[in-house]
Design a protein around this motif. Structure first.
Motif, short mmCIF file in Angstrom:
data_model
loop_
_atom_site.label_atom_id
_atom_site.label_comp_id
_atom_site.label_asym_id
_atom_site.label_seq_id
_atom_site.Cartn_x
_atom_site.Cartn_y
_atom_site.Cartn_z
N ARG A 1 0.83 -1.21 0.00
CA ARG A 1 0.00 0.00 0.00
C ARG A 1 0.87 1.26 0.00
N ASP A 2 1.89 1.26 0.85
CA ASP A 2 2.68 2.47 1.02
C ASP A 2 3.62 2.76 -0.14
N ARG A 3 3.97 1.75 -0.92
CA ARG A 3 4.76 2.02 -2.12
C ARG A 3 3.96 2.88 -3.09
N ARG A 4 2.66 2.70 -3.11
CA ARG A 4 1.80 3.52 -3.96
C ARG A 4 1.52 4.88 -3.33
N GLN A 5 1.34 4.88 -2.02
CA GLN A 5 1.08 6.15 -1.33
C GLN A 5 2.28 7.09 -1.42
N LYS A 6 3.47 6.52 -1.41
CA LYS A 6 4.68 7.34 -1.48
C LYS A 6 4.70 8.18 -2.75
N LYS A 7 4.27 7.60 -3.84
CA LYS A 7 4.23 8.32 -5.12
C LYS A 7 3.26 9.50 -5.04
N ARG A 8 2.10 9.27 -4.41
CA ARG A 8 1.11 10.34 -4.25
C ARG A 8 1.65 11.46 -3.38
N GLU A 9 2.28 11.07 -2.28
CA GLU A 9 2.76 12.06 -1.32
C GLU A 9 3.87 12.93 -1.91
N PHE A 10 4.75 12.31 -2.69
CA PHE A 10 5.82 13.10 -3.30
C PHE A 10 5.27 14.06 -4.35
N ARG A 11 4.31 13.60 -5.13
CA ARG A 11 3.71 14.50 -6.12
C ARG A 11 3.06 15.70 -5.42
N SER A 12 2.36 15.45 -4.32
CA SER A 12 1.75 16.53 -3.55
C SER A 12 2.80 17.50 -3.02
N LEU A 13 3.92 16.96 -2.56
CA LEU A 13 5.00 17.79 -2.04
C LEU A 13 5.57 18.68 -3.14
N TRP A 14 5.79 18.09 -4.32
CA TRP A 14 6.33 18.88 -5.44
C TRP A 14 5.38 20.01 -5.82
N ILE A 15 4.09 19.70 -5.85
CA ILE A 15 3.10 20.72 -6.21
C ILE A 15 3.07 21.82 -5.16
N LEU A 16 3.15 21.44 -3.89
CA LEU A 16 3.15 22.41 -2.80
C LEU A 16 4.34 23.35 -2.90
N ARG A 17 5.52 22.80 -3.12
CA ARG A 17 6.73 23.61 -3.23
C ARG A 17 6.66 24.54 -4.44
N LEU A 18 6.19 23.99 -5.54
CA LEU A 18 6.09 24.78 -6.76
C LEU A 18 5.09 25.91 -6.60
N ASN A 19 3.97 25.63 -5.98
CA ASN A 19 2.94 26.65 -5.76
C ASN A 19 3.49 27.78 -4.90
N ALA A 20 4.24 27.44 -3.86
CA ALA A 20 4.81 28.47 -2.98
C ALA A 20 5.78 29.36 -3.76
N ALA A 21 6.61 28.75 -4.59
CA ALA A 21 7.58 29.53 -5.38
C ALA A 21 6.86 30.40 -6.41
N ARG B 1 3.75 31.59 -6.25
CA ARG B 1 3.00 32.68 -5.61
C ARG B 1 3.93 33.85 -5.27
N ALA B 2 5.18 33.54 -4.98
CA ALA B 2 6.16 34.61 -4.73
C ALA B 2 6.40 35.43 -6.00
N GLN B 3 6.15 34.81 -7.15
CA GLN B 3 6.31 35.49 -8.44
C GLN B 3 5.00 36.06 -8.96
N GLY B 4 3.93 35.93 -8.18
CA GLY B 4 2.64 36.49 -8.57
C GLY B 4 1.83 35.62 -9.51
N MET B 5 2.02 34.31 -9.42
CA MET B 5 1.28 33.38 -10.28
C MET B 5 0.88 32.18 -9.44
N THR B 6 -0.26 31.58 -9.76
CA THR B 6 -0.67 30.39 -9.03
C THR B 6 -0.26 29.14 -9.80
N TYR B 7 -0.27 28.03 -9.10
CA TYR B 7 0.14 26.75 -9.69
C TYR B 7 -0.75 26.38 -10.87
#
Length: 124
Positions: free
Chosen positions: A47-67, A69-75
């Motif tokens: 189960r967790d081998r599949r969840q890990k993929k989801r969690e990392f994708r969410s993390l990448w999106i979160l980091r990208l969105n934060a960066a 927004r600092a430039q005045g654009m949303t994800y």
């Protein structure tokens, strides 16, 4: 007298006990408990081998969105503009760019940004 399969049984049980060797207490000593522990651990691992993929994708999106927004654009706007510009870069790479090389991310943002064509209204 009936043959109980000593060698075969012992070998089979030792395999299960070896897999449960890191467990605590009876879980590593008792065959029945060890077998149940290993089976459940295998389910969690699957189960967790599949969840890990989801969690990392969410993390990448979160980091990208934060960066972004600092430039005045949303994800969501950024990804939409990337697709319109036919630029194919995955979220993992974009996230790494946002963290390690923000100037390259800014270059991508400037490439896809459209000039705003808002009419200017002269106040009289």
């Amino acid at each position: 007298m009936r043959v109980k399969g000593t060698n075969t049984t012992r070998i089979r049980r030792k395999k299960w006990l070896k897999q449960a060797s890191g467990s605590f207490g009876t879980r590593k000593a008792s065959f029945k408990a060890a077998k149940q522990t290993v089976i459940q651990a295998s389910k969690y691992a699957y189960r967790d081998r599949r969840q890990k993929k989801r969690e990392f994708r969410s993390l990448w999106i979160l980091r990208l969105n934060a960066a972004l927004r600092a430039q005045g654009m949303t994800y969501s706007v950024f990804i939409n503009e990337l697709k319109k510009a036919k630029i194919v870069i995955n979220r993992k790479v974009l996230s790494e760019l946002a963290i390690k090389e923000p100037n390259k991310l800014n270059l991508i943002i400037n490439t896809i940004k459209k000039p705003t064509n808002k009419p200017t209204v002269a106040k009289t």
